[in-house]
Design a protein around this motif. Structure first.
Motif, PDB file in Angstrom:
ATOM      1  N   GLU A 167      -9.516  52.192 -63.941  1.00 51.84           N
ATOM      2  CA  GLU A 167      -8.605  51.201 -63.369  1.00 51.84           C
ATOM      3  C   GLU A 167      -8.705  51.137 -61.853  1.00 51.84           C
ATOM      4  N   ILE A 168      -9.947  51.194 -61.356  1.00 52.55           N
ATOM      5  CA  ILE A 168     -10.210  51.098 -59.923  1.00 52.55           C
ATOM      6  C   ILE A 168     -11.001  49.824 -59.675  1.00 52.55           C
ATOM      7  N   ASP A 169     -10.523  49.004 -58.751  1.00 55.32           N
ATOM      8  CA  ASP A 169     -11.117  47.707 -58.458  1.00 55.32           C
ATOM      9  C   ASP A 169     -12.349  47.879 -57.571  1.00 55.32           C
ATOM     10  N   VAL A 170     -13.535  47.575 -58.108  1.00 57.71           N
ATOM     11  CA  VAL A 170     -14.770  47.746 -57.343  1.00 57.71           C
ATOM     12  C   VAL A 170     -14.928  46.683 -56.263  1.00 57.71           C
ATOM     13  N   ASP A 171     -14.128  45.637 -56.308  1.00 55.18           N
ATOM     14  CA  ASP A 171     -14.214  44.599 -55.281  1.00 55.18           C
ATOM     15  C   ASP A 171     -13.570  45.028 -53.968  1.00 55.18           C
ATOM     16  N   GLU A 172     -12.936  46.184 -53.966  1.00 52.49           N
ATOM     17  CA  GLU A 172     -12.297  46.729 -52.766  1.00 52.49           C
ATOM     18  C   GLU A 172     -13.046  47.975 -52.290  1.00 52.49           C
ATOM     19  N   ALA A 173     -14.380  47.902 -52.231  1.00 51.56           N
ATOM     20  CA  ALA A 173     -15.205  49.074 -51.908  1.00 51.56           C
ATOM     21  C   ALA A 173     -14.841  49.677 -50.551  1.00 51.56           C
ATOM     22  N   GLN A 174     -14.663  48.841 -49.538  1.00 49.43           N
ATOM     23  CA  GLN A 174     -14.360  49.361 -48.203  1.00 49.43           C
ATOM     24  C   GLN A 174     -13.026  50.092 -48.192  1.00 49.43           C
ATOM     25  N   SER A 175     -12.026  49.521 -48.840  1.00 41.34           N
ATOM     26  CA  SER A 175     -10.716  50.169 -48.902  1.00 41.34           C
ATOM     27  C   SER A 175     -10.799  51.476 -49.680  1.00 41.34           C
ATOM     28  N   LEU A 176     -11.519  51.456 -50.786  1.00 38.76           N
ATOM     29  CA  LEU A 176     -11.705  52.663 -51.584  1.00 38.76           C
ATOM     30  C   LEU A 176     -12.383  53.749 -50.759  1.00 38.76           C
ATOM     31  N   PHE A 177     -13.440  53.372 -50.053  1.00 37.43           N
ATOM     32  CA  PHE A 177     -14.169  54.349 -49.249  1.00 37.43           C
ATOM     33  C   PHE A 177     -13.265  54.940 -48.166  1.00 37.43           C
ATOM     34  N   THR A 178     -12.492  54.109 -47.509  1.00 40.97           N
ATOM     35  CA  THR A 178     -11.582  54.569 -46.462  1.00 40.97           C
ATOM     36  C   THR A 178     -10.565  55.558 -47.028  1.00 40.97           C
ATOM     37  N   LEU A 179     -10.044  55.277 -48.211  1.00 40.36           N
ATOM     38  CA  LEU A 179      -9.085  56.192 -48.839  1.00 40.36           C
ATOM     39  C   LEU A 179      -9.735  57.511 -49.231  1.00 40.36           C
ATOM     40  N   LEU A 180     -10.978  57.451 -49.714  1.00 38.65           N
ATOM     41  CA  LEU A 180     -11.658  58.674 -50.141  1.00 38.65           C
ATOM     42  C   LEU A 180     -12.089  59.538 -48.955  1.00 38.65           C
ATOM     43  N   ASP A 181     -12.455  58.915 -47.847  1.00 38.96           N
ATOM     44  CA  ASP A 181     -12.953  59.639 -46.671  1.00 38.96           C
ATOM     45  C   ASP A 181     -11.774  60.249 -45.912  1.00 38.96           C
ATOM     46  N   SER A 182     -11.217  61.308 -46.463  1.00 38.39           N
ATOM     47  CA  SER A 182      -9.974  61.872 -45.924  1.00 38.39           C
ATOM     48  C   SER A 182     -10.120  62.487 -44.541  1.00 38.39           C
ATOM     49  N   ASN A 183     -11.326  62.909 -44.159  1.00 37.52           N
ATOM     50  CA  ASN A 183     -11.494  63.493 -42.821  1.00 37.52           C
ATOM     51  C   ASN A 183     -12.104  62.505 -41.826  1.00 37.52           C
ATOM     52  N   ASP A 184     -12.255  61.253 -42.227  1.00 33.35           N
ATOM     53  CA  ASP A 184     -12.731  60.170 -41.347  1.00 33.35           C
ATOM     54  C   ASP A 184     -14.077  60.457 -40.687  1.00 33.35           C
ATOM     55  N   ASP A 185     -14.995  61.098 -41.417  1.00 35.96           N
ATOM     56  CA  ASP A 185     -16.307  61.366 -40.825  1.00 35.96           C
ATOM     57  C   ASP A 185     -17.370  60.339 -41.221  1.00 35.96           C
ATOM     58  N   GLY A 186     -16.971  59.312 -41.970  1.00 37.37           N
ATOM     59  CA  GLY A 186     -17.909  58.261 -42.350  1.00 37.37           C
ATOM     60  C   GLY A 186     -18.688  58.558 -43.620  1.00 37.37           C
ATOM     61  N   THR A 187     -18.414  59.713 -44.241  1.00 39.40           N
ATOM     62  CA  THR A 187     -19.030  60.052 -45.513  1.00 39.40           C
ATOM     63  C   THR A 187     -17.955  60.636 -46.429  1.00 39.40           C
ATOM     64  N   VAL A 188     -18.261  60.633 -47.723  1.00 39.96           N
ATOM     65  CA  VAL A 188     -17.351  61.214 -48.707  1.00 39.96           C
ATOM     66  C   VAL A 188     -18.088  62.342 -49.403  1.00 39.96           C
ATOM     67  N   ASP A 189     -17.571  63.571 -49.243  1.00 37.55           N
ATOM     68  CA  ASP A 189     -18.229  64.718 -49.883  1.00 37.55           C
ATOM     69  C   ASP A 189     -17.672  64.931 -51.292  1.00 37.55           C
ATOM     70  N   ILE A 190     -18.166  65.947 -51.951  1.00 35.83           N
ATOM     71  CA  ILE A 190     -17.798  66.197 -53.347  1.00 35.83           C
ATOM     72  C   ILE A 190     -16.292  66.383 -53.504  1.00 35.83           C
ATOM     73  N   ALA A 191     -15.707  67.225 -52.669  1.00 36.93           N
ATOM     74  CA  ALA A 191     -14.268  67.505 -52.788  1.00 36.93           C
ATOM     75  C   ALA A 191     -13.442  66.247 -52.546  1.00 36.93           C
ATOM     76  N   GLU A 192     -13.788  65.489 -51.505  1.00 40.03           N
ATOM     77  CA  GLU A 192     -13.051  64.256 -51.213  1.00 40.03           C
ATOM     78  C   GLU A 192     -13.162  63.274 -52.377  1.00 40.03           C
ATOM     79  N   PHE A 193     -14.357  63.173 -52.946  1.00 42.38           N
ATOM     80  CA  PHE A 193     -14.596  62.219 -54.023  1.00 42.38           C
ATOM     81  C   PHE A 193     -13.795  62.581 -55.271  1.00 42.38           C
ATOM     82  N   VAL A 194     -13.917  63.808 -55.729  1.00 40.19           N
ATOM     83  CA  VAL A 194     -13.235  64.211 -56.963  1.00 40.19           C
ATOM     84  C   VAL A 194     -11.724  64.172 -56.769  1.00 40.19           C
TER      85      VAL A 194
END
Length: 138
Positions: free
Chosen positions: A64-91
């Motif tokens: 139930e995650i909207d793939v049309d909001e990729a940028q918003s999703l990425f911003t939410l997942l990137d909890s340390n704001d380093d421009g990447t999402v690591d394993i812990a942030e992703f899971v």
């Protein structure tokens, strides 16, 4: 009756733990598929590219995650704001985003908004006491 209720609770907790473990395993597999360069983290470009794949779109839809909001999703997942999402942030992030917002989530957001508003108003009041004047609205 008490024994049966305890058994039911135990089975419910066990089922929830198994579901959580299965979800984490699926998310790790998904991260591995999205991580094109096998660096152990994903970029916004990798996420966008992955959302073109029907299998990944179907998995996100099932969560139930909207793939049309990729940028918003990425911003939410990137909890340390380093421009990447690591394993812990992703899971961790994907697990929290699964499904609809619960009432508790919404009330927490409302409470945090109220607290932020109080702090902001206190800062303006303190600045005004120091002689700062609020700019006029046009």
């Amino acid at each position: 009756a008490i024994q049966m209720a305890q058994t039911d609770r135990h089975m419910m907790v066990e089922k929830k733990a198994k579901l959580k473990a299965a979800t984490s395993t699926n998310l790790l597999q998904l991260l591995a598929e999205i991580d094109e360069d096998k660096s152990g983290h994903i970029t916004i470009d990798e996420l966008n590219d992955s959302f073109q794949r029907p299998d990944i779109r179907a998995f996100m839809d099932a969560m139930e995650i909207d793939v049309d909001e990729a940028q918003s999703l990425f911003t939410l997942l990137d909890s340390n704001d380093d421009g990447t999402v690591d394993i812990a942030e992703f899971v961790d992030g994907m697990s929290k985003l699964k499904g609809d917002a619960r009432s508790l989530d919404i009330h927490m957001l409302i409470m945090q908004g109220k607290k932020t508003n109080i702090v902001f108003n206190d800062m303006i009041r303190m600045m005004q006491e120091q002689g700062w004047q609020q700019p006029r609205q046009v």
